[in-house]
Write a protein that holds these residues in place. Structure first.
Motif, short mmCIF file in Angstrom:
data_model
loop_
_atom_site.label_atom_id
_atom_site.label_comp_id
_atom_site.label_asym_id
_atom_site.label_seq_id
_atom_site.Cartn_x
_atom_site.Cartn_y
_atom_site.Cartn_z
N ARG A 157 0.83 -1.21 0.00
CA ARG A 157 0.00 0.00 0.00
C ARG A 157 0.87 1.25 0.00
O ARG A 157 0.57 2.23 -0.71
CB ARG A 157 -0.90 0.01 1.22
N ILE A 158 1.93 1.22 0.79
CA ILE A 158 2.81 2.39 0.84
C ILE A 158 3.49 2.61 -0.50
O ILE A 158 3.53 3.74 -1.03
CB ILE A 158 3.87 2.20 1.96
N VAL A 159 4.04 1.54 -1.08
CA VAL A 159 4.75 1.66 -2.36
C VAL A 159 3.78 2.05 -3.47
O VAL A 159 4.11 2.87 -4.35
CB VAL A 159 5.45 0.33 -2.69
N GLY A 160 2.57 1.51 -3.43
CA GLY A 160 1.61 1.82 -4.49
C GLY A 160 1.18 3.27 -4.51
O GLY A 160 0.78 3.79 -5.56
N GLY A 161 1.25 3.97 -3.38
CA GLY A 161 0.86 5.37 -3.34
C GLY A 161 1.98 6.34 -3.63
O GLY A 161 1.80 7.56 -3.49
N LYS A 162 3.14 5.84 -4.04
CA LYS A 162 4.28 6.70 -4.31
C LYS A 162 4.36 7.07 -5.79
O LYS A 162 4.15 6.23 -6.67
CB LYS A 162 5.60 6.01 -3.88
N SER A 163 4.68 8.34 -6.00
CA SER A 163 4.95 8.78 -7.36
C SER A 163 6.42 8.57 -7.67
O SER A 163 7.22 8.25 -6.79
CB SER A 163 4.58 10.26 -7.52
N ALA A 164 6.81 8.75 -8.91
CA ALA A 164 8.20 8.52 -9.33
C ALA A 164 9.14 9.45 -8.56
O ALA A 164 8.93 10.66 -8.51
CB ALA A 164 8.33 8.75 -10.83
N GLY A 165 10.16 8.88 -7.96
CA GLY A 165 11.15 9.66 -7.23
C GLY A 165 10.79 9.96 -5.79
O GLY A 165 11.63 10.47 -5.04
N GLU A 166 9.56 9.68 -5.34
CA GLU A 166 9.16 9.95 -3.96
C GLU A 166 9.64 8.81 -3.06
O GLU A 166 9.43 7.64 -3.36
CB GLU A 166 7.65 10.09 -3.86
#
Length: 918
Positions: A315-324
């Motif tokens: 869930r954490i990784v899925g909500g990240k944009s590129a470079g975040e």
């Protein structure tokens, strides 16, 4: 606070509800391997048979060999010795021996046997029994490690120490030092003794079996009010030594740790321990380390870690944009296993995306020693038992008998000392893991911690707690996701306000801060001062006297001083200048000043004190006192004399009287001149100090203005930058320390040295050479250098060195080669050579310098430097460094997009500073 030892395997619960007719007795668990049987026999020969304790001996045994160990040991002791059986109750004054091909545990006073795990699973029977004793035997325990190889028993001793038991290791008398030294180096051993002294210590502890049982984690000792006061005093000592206040921590654990220390020092009550702390200031720091629970494990609570990996991290990784970046905070990380576990699981979840998505894991703890070990990332075989073979192969490298976390994983983790209750928190966290820390805090501190976590998390951030923990009264901040897992999500309808201690941190906490003091009136002890002054008075004086300090403050009265001293009206004061008769004040100041300046006694005779009716004549004297505390004290004596004696000097020849008056006038002039000079010097010092204070005040005002203009970035973003900078500084300090050690070793410790004759045969070698290359004089002297050992010196570089030395007769220094010490070990060495002529014979001196560790650390530093430069250069924020002249010395990639006019304006505003702008 660090984390407690993980509980036993949840599947092994078949014998947790055993019922016994009597309370289990304290158990002495003894582990040994090679050479352990000899040490155990010696221990039993000195051990009485009626100590009231039960003894369990665990030794590494071949699975298919009948050792007859019980029969052998029964000849060494009158105690009954028997091989342990399944579900056998443990009775006092008996010795139980583990049978071959079995693993043994103890559950509430009952021995539980299970088959030995098949290979390749490691067989660590000592650790298994020690850990079960610490976790399931809810009474006091004693763990002993005797002679043996490898490191079995170290983790078990650590668990016993955490549970409040006593740990002992065999000293240099052990035939094989591997097991005892592993436990000693890990810092989990209370006493290092030979077998005979171990027996004597067990006899002493058996007389305190009731106190030993109070160290049990389940024991709730009833304490009276006096013990509560003593406990407060003990915690005050710890706070003074370590700067951490334990008053709001759970008292059960604290009492258990203190009682364990009392057993080691043969103390009966908490009041006795308070006295011991006063006499031994270093003990407070040792107790502080005992209060921190430095035990954790990889992938602790497998079900919880699997839930985090499959549900939370995706869930954490899925909500990240590129470079975040993925940001995780492991609070109370102990020696780093949980932080590395989080890093490994995150890499597994990201898979191929790991290189494109930054990962930042901040791991903090109170214990500096635990953080130092976590940074190294080196763990024993026993510590990586819970790591699967696949993960062990992918994320670890084997170094000798240890496993080191790979650089890929280490680079994701930043370790730093941090007090969760007082230091500024991190911010914008996706996940905070704080497991089995809150169980040691009371409700007040728990609420403060949850407030801090609410502030540190992102609006959709997660909080992971231990199995025995919950948010309790802080449910307004977090809500639980699933009932079966202690995972909580941040609530956003409540804003948490945190209180942060903004006190400046000293870069050298071990050094005391110097402050301006005007006086000290505290004596070493009253009895010492009484004895000191009484001896002086009895030797020479009997008159009334007072003891004063350098500021004329009276510390003690002696005799009747009423004719010379009296209380003045107004505010009460014990200053000699205010209590003395006005006729004596000037002369008292004068003789005390002279005594302080010359360190010699000063005297003034024939002073007149005007009283109604009849004047009083007195002689005064000031005597410097030397005392053990190096305090500047003076003994002022008053001697009343008769009128006739006072007027002796005033009668007689007129010329003599004139000479006397002239001498007094000269002395007064000298005194006045000295006073004037000292006054001028004091005025100059005061003026200089005033200027410094004014300058410091201006600097403080400037700092205050900067702090006022700064906002929450000082409490969050700058804290992260400070942590990263501290990590780099620590590693630079480690490298500096390594260089200092190398220089000290070269100057003080003999290096391995060889003396060769003209035919290149070894004439002699020093002990360092024999020890380093595992040889002796018989196998070395007379041998051709190339044929020594396994021909480890027969390689081209070494032959060229000796050839160059013989051909040019010039010293050779700094030849770096790789020398194979044994079949499994290769070292990097620097060889120094010199040719000498002694008694018309040519000899060659060879010195060997081991630089293996130095080369390894140099590579590590270069790797860290490249990583940091890359991190700064690729940061999304603009970072540049300006000099005093305004020229930009460094500008990262983000700064290239700033317009030129804005860069000039920023340079004018922030000249001479390190600037970070978002």
């Amino acid at each position: 606070m660090n984390d407690p030892m993980p509980t036993s395997d949840p599947e092994n619960t078949a014998y947790t509800n055993l019922e016994l007719s009597k309370k289990p007795v304290p158990i002495v668990a003894i582990g040994g391997s090679a050479g352990g049987q000899q040490a155990m026999s010696e221990l039993l020969s000195f051990l009485p048979a009626d100590t009231g304790l039960a003894y369990v001996y665990i030794q590494h045994l071949s699975p298919d060999y009948d050792s007859k160990l019980d029969f052998i040991l029964s000849a060494k002791t009158p105690m009954p010795v028997q091989e342990a059986g399944h579900l056998m109750p443990v009775e006092p004054n008996r010795l139980y021996v583990i049978p071959p091909d079995k693993t043994m545990e103890v559950v509430d006073g009952v021995l539980v046997l299970s088959p030995r795990k098949p290979k390749p699973a490691p067989h660590l029977p000592i650790d298994d029994f020690f850990m079960s004793l610490a976790e399931r035997q809810k009474d006091g325990a004693i763990g002993i490690v005797l002679s043996g190889m490898a490191s079995d028993g170290t983790l078990g001793l650590k668990a016993i120490k955490v549970a409040g038991g006593i740990t002992i290791a065999q000293d240099e008398t052990a035939v094989f030092q591997g097991m005892p030294q592993s436990a000693i180096i890990e810092g989990v051993v209370d006493m290092v003794l030979p077998p005979s002294d171990i027996a004597a210590e067990l006899l002493r502890l058996s007389s305190h079996a009731d106190i030993l049982q109070l160290t049990s984690e389940s024991s709730e000792a009833l304490q009276d009010d006096s013990d509560k006061e003593d406990l407060k005093k003990i915690l005050a000592f710890v706070k003074s030594a370590a700067g951490v206040d334990f008053n709001h921590y759970k008292k059960t654990t604290i009492r258990r740790r203190i009682i364990r220390r009392m057993l080691l020092y043969k103390l009966e009550t908490l009041a006795d321990y308070v006295i011991y702390l006063k006499k031994n200031p270093m003990e407070a720091g040792i107790l502080f380390n005992d209060l921190l629970i430095n035990v954790t494990g990889f992938f602790r609570d497998p079900a919880t870690m699997e839930h985090v990996k499959k549900q939370i991290l995706p869930r954490i990784v899925g909500g990240k944009s590129a470079g975040e970046a993925v940001r995780i905070w492991v609070a109370g990380c102990s020696t780093g296993q949980e932080a590395y576990s989080m890093a490994i699981m995150t890499l597994e979840v990201l898979g191929a995306k790991a290189s494109s998505l930054p990962i930042q894991i901040f791991a903090t703890d109170l214990s500096d020693s635990a953080i130092a070990k976590a940074r190294m990332g080196v763990f024993t075989k026993g510590e990586v038992l819970d790591v699967s073979p696949a993960r062990l192969e992918r994320f670890f490298s084997k170094v000798d008998d240890h496993y080191r976390v790979n650089k890929l994983v280490r680079d994701l983790c930043v370790f730093a000392p941090h007090n969760l209750l007082s230091d500024p928190p991190f911010s914008r966290m996706d996940l905070i893991s704080c497991r089995n820390l809150l169980i040691y805090l009371d409700d007040e501190l728990q609420k403060k911690v949850f407030t801090t976590f609410h502030y540190a998390l992102k609006p959709d951030g997660y909080l992971l707690l231990g199995k025995s923990e919950s948010v309790g009264g802080s449910s307004m901040y977090f809500s639980q996701i699933e009932k079966t897992q202690k995972v909580f999500v941040r609530k956003n309808n409540t804003r948490a306000k945190i209180s942060i201690d903004m006190a400046f941190k000293s870069n050298s906490p071990s050094l005391p801060i110097k402050t301006l003091t005007t006086k000290t009136t505290e004596l070493v002890t009253v009895s010492d001062l009484d004895k000191l002054v009484d001896n002086l008075l009895l030797a020479e004086y009997v008159p009334a006297s007072v003891v004063i300090d350098q500021d004329l403050e009276i510390i003690q009265f002696r005799g009747v001083t009423s004719p010379f001293l009296q209380h003045s009206t107004g505010k009460a004061s014990l200053n000699l200048a205010k209590m003395a008769h006005p006729s004596l004040v000037f002369e008292l100041r004068n003789i005390v000043h002279k005594a302080r300046k010359t360190a010699e006694r000063q005297r003034k005779d024939g002073l007149e004190i005007s009283y109604p009716g009849k004047p009083i004549y007195v002689n005064i004297e000031a005597v410097p006192i030397t005392n053990p505390a190096n305090q500047q004290l003076f003994l002022v004596l008053f001697e009343q004399v008769s009128e006739n004696m006072a007027h002796v000097s005033r009668t007689g020849d007129t010329d003599q009287r004139h000479r006397q008056l002239e001498a007094e006038l000269t002395a007064l002039r000298q005194d006045m001149h000295s006073i004037v000079e000292e006054q001028e010097a004091s005025n100059e010092e005061l003026q200089s100090a005033n200027e410094e204070i004014v300058s410091s005040n201006e600097e403080l005002q400037s700092i205050n203005e900067e702090l006022e203009t700064s906002k929450e970035e000082i409490e969050s973003a700058n804290e992260e930058l400070q942590t990263i900078n501290q990590e780099l500084q620590n590693r630079n300090d480690q490298l500096t320390e390594s260089y200092e050690y190398s220089e000290a070793i070269l100057s003080t410790i003999n290096e391995a040295t060889l003396v060769l004759d003209e035919y290149m045969r070894i004439k002699s070698a020093n002990q360092a050479f024999y020890r380093f290359f595992s040889t002796d004089a018989e196998r070395t002297e007379g041998q051709l250098i190339y044929e020594l050992g396994n021909r480890q010196f027969d390689f081209p570089e070494f032959r060229d060195l000796l050839h160059q030395l013989g051909a040019y007769n010039a010293p050779v220094s700094g030849l770096e080669v790789n020398v194979r010490i044994s079949a499994n070990e290769q070292r990097t060495m620097v060889i120094h050579a010199r040719k000498l002529t002694l008694h018309r014979k040519q000899i060659t001196l060879l010195g060997f310098e081991d630089i293996t560790v130095h080369r390894r650390e140099q590579r590590l530093l270069n790797e860290r430097k490249q990583w940091f430069e890359k991190l700064v250069d690729n940061a999304p924020a603009m970072i540049w460094v300006c000099g005093a002249d305004g020229n930009i010395g460094f500008l990262n990639k983000a700064g290239l997009i700033l317009p030129g006019r804005l860069r000039v304006k920023a340079r004018q505003l922030f000249t001479g500073h390190f600037i970070l702008m978002t």
